[in-house]
Write a protein that holds these residues in place. Structure first.
Motif, PDB file in Angstrom:
ATOM      1  N   GLN A   1      -8.257  -3.808   0.130  1.00  0.00           N
ATOM      2  CA  GLN A   1      -8.500  -2.379   0.385  1.00  0.00           C
ATOM      3  C   GLN A   1      -8.806  -1.647  -0.887  1.00  0.00           C
ATOM      4  O   GLN A   1      -8.455  -1.940  -1.938  1.00  0.00           O
TER       5      GLN A   1
ATOM      6  N   TYR B   1       4.311   0.637  -9.959  1.00  0.00           N
ATOM      7  CA  TYR B   1       3.327   1.484  -9.285  1.00  0.00           C
ATOM      8  C   TYR B   1       2.098   1.550 -10.185  1.00  0.00           C
ATOM      9  O   TYR B   1       2.202   1.837 -11.367  1.00  0.00           O
ATOM     10  N   LYS B   2       0.932   1.268  -9.620  1.00  0.00           N
ATOM     11  CA  LYS B   2      -0.312   1.324 -10.384  1.00  0.00           C
ATOM     12  C   LYS B   2      -1.197   2.396  -9.766  1.00  0.00           C
ATOM     13  O   LYS B   2      -1.550   2.315  -8.586  1.00  0.00           O
ATOM     14  N   ASP B   3      -1.580   3.402 -10.577  1.00  0.00           N
ATOM     15  CA  ASP B   3      -2.412   4.477 -10.040  1.00  0.00           C
ATOM     16  C   ASP B   3      -3.888   4.062 -10.012  1.00  0.00           C
ATOM     17  O   ASP B   3      -4.237   2.943 -10.409  1.00  0.00           O
ATOM     18  N   LYS B   4      -4.734   4.965  -9.548  1.00  0.00           N
ATOM     19  CA  LYS B   4      -6.162   4.664  -9.400  1.00  0.00           C
ATOM     20  C   LYS B   4      -6.831   4.311 -10.722  1.00  0.00           C
ATOM     21  O   LYS B   4      -7.804   3.572 -10.747  1.00  0.00           O
ATOM     22  N   GLU B   5      -6.297   4.848 -11.823  1.00  0.00           N
ATOM     23  CA  GLU B   5      -6.873   4.574 -13.151  1.00  0.00           C
ATOM     24  C   GLU B   5      -6.276   3.325 -13.798  1.00  0.00           C
ATOM     25  O   GLU B   5      -6.657   2.957 -14.901  1.00  0.00           O
TER      26      GLU B   5
ATOM     27  N   ASN C   1       0.835  -1.198   0.000  1.00  0.00           N
ATOM     28  CA  ASN C   1       0.000   0.000   0.000  1.00  0.00           C
ATOM     29  C   ASN C   1       0.867   1.244   0.000  1.00  0.00           C
ATOM     30  O   ASN C   1       0.604   2.202  -0.707  1.00  0.00           O
ATOM     31  N   HIS C   2       1.894   1.266   0.829  1.00  0.00           N
ATOM     32  CA  HIS C   2       2.804   2.404   0.957  1.00  0.00           C
ATOM     33  C   HIS C   2       4.226   1.858   0.962  1.00  0.00           C
ATOM     34  O   HIS C   2       4.795   1.621   2.022  1.00  0.00           O
TER      35      HIS C   2
ATOM     36  N   PRO D   1      -5.356  -1.365  -7.940  1.00  0.00           N
ATOM     37  CA  PRO D   1      -5.155   0.051  -8.230  1.00  0.00           C
ATOM     38  C   PRO D   1      -4.692   0.807  -6.976  1.00  0.00           C
ATOM     39  O   PRO D   1      -5.037   0.447  -5.858  1.00  0.00           O
ATOM     40  N   ASP D   2      -3.909   1.843  -7.209  1.00  0.00           N
ATOM     41  CA  ASP D   2      -3.411   2.727  -6.158  1.00  0.00           C
ATOM     42  C   ASP D   2      -2.515   1.996  -5.155  1.00  0.00           C
ATOM     43  O   ASP D   2      -2.533   2.270  -3.961  1.00  0.00           O
ATOM     44  N   THR D   3      -1.751   1.028  -5.652  1.00  0.00           N
ATOM     45  CA  THR D   3      -0.770   0.322  -4.832  1.00  0.00           C
ATOM     46  C   THR D   3       0.497   0.143  -5.659  1.00  0.00           C
ATOM     47  O   THR D   3       0.586   0.593  -6.794  1.00  0.00           O
TER      48      THR D   3
END
Length: 181
Positions: A181, A44-48, A14-15, A118-120
């Protein structure tokens, strides 16, 4: 020189802190000649769902591009933007044309990038298991061969008494939290 069994491990974060404790532990395992990290990528995969890829090593970006990415060639992923994705796909296709098949059947294919939420972020580690070379060689001398392998979920170890249900649930939750998550 014999190369040990090689495994691709994909770890989600996650971080992420790719310079911290995980890197130190991989270095300790290398120094003890237990494993060798052949290649490592951070994705790194963004929200999109857009991805950014970087090499996890002491190589400069130019050196990483020059030497190529073993993980990228295996899964068809490059390390320099869109051009890198294309070059990674080409390297993967060239390997397949030469008879290298990561997955024996198309339906068995593992879409590593799709598995990253996404976002991880994910660390893709291509690891050679040095410790397993003598065991593998002994098995081969005895006429044995690998049929299959995989990590066993802590939840599956409850039935055979290696974990209590509570221990297994805690470990399972730790291993899979980012996915939920």
């Amino acid at each position: 020189m014999a190369i040990g069994p090689v495994q691709l491990i994909v770890l989600g974060f996650n971080h992420p802190n790719f310079q911290g404790e995980v890197i130190a532990e991989l270095e300790r395992l290398r120094e003890s000649d237990t494993i060798k990290v052949i290649d490592a990528l951070a994705v790194y995969k963004d929200k999109e769902g857009e991805i950014e890829v970087e090499h996890l090593s002491n190589l400069t970006k130019d050196e990483a591009i020059e030497f190529g990415s073993k993980v990228g060639a295996l899964i068809g992923l490059g390390i320099e933007g869109e051009e890198g994705v294309v070059s990674g796909a080409i390297a993967g296709a060239e390997a397949a044309a030469e008879g290298v098949h990561v997955f024996p059947e198309p339906e068995d294919a593992w879409d590593v990038i799709e598995d990253i939420p996404p976002d991880t972020a994910a660390a893709l580690l291509l690891i050679e298991h040095h410790w397993a070379v003598p065991l593998r060689d002994a098995i081969m001398r005895a006429g044995g061969f690998r049929l299959s392998d995989g990590f066993i979920s802590p939840l599956d170890l409850v039935a055979i008494g290696l974990h209590t249900a509570e221990e297994a649930r805690q470990l399972h939750d730790l291993e899979t939290t980012a996915r939920r998550q």
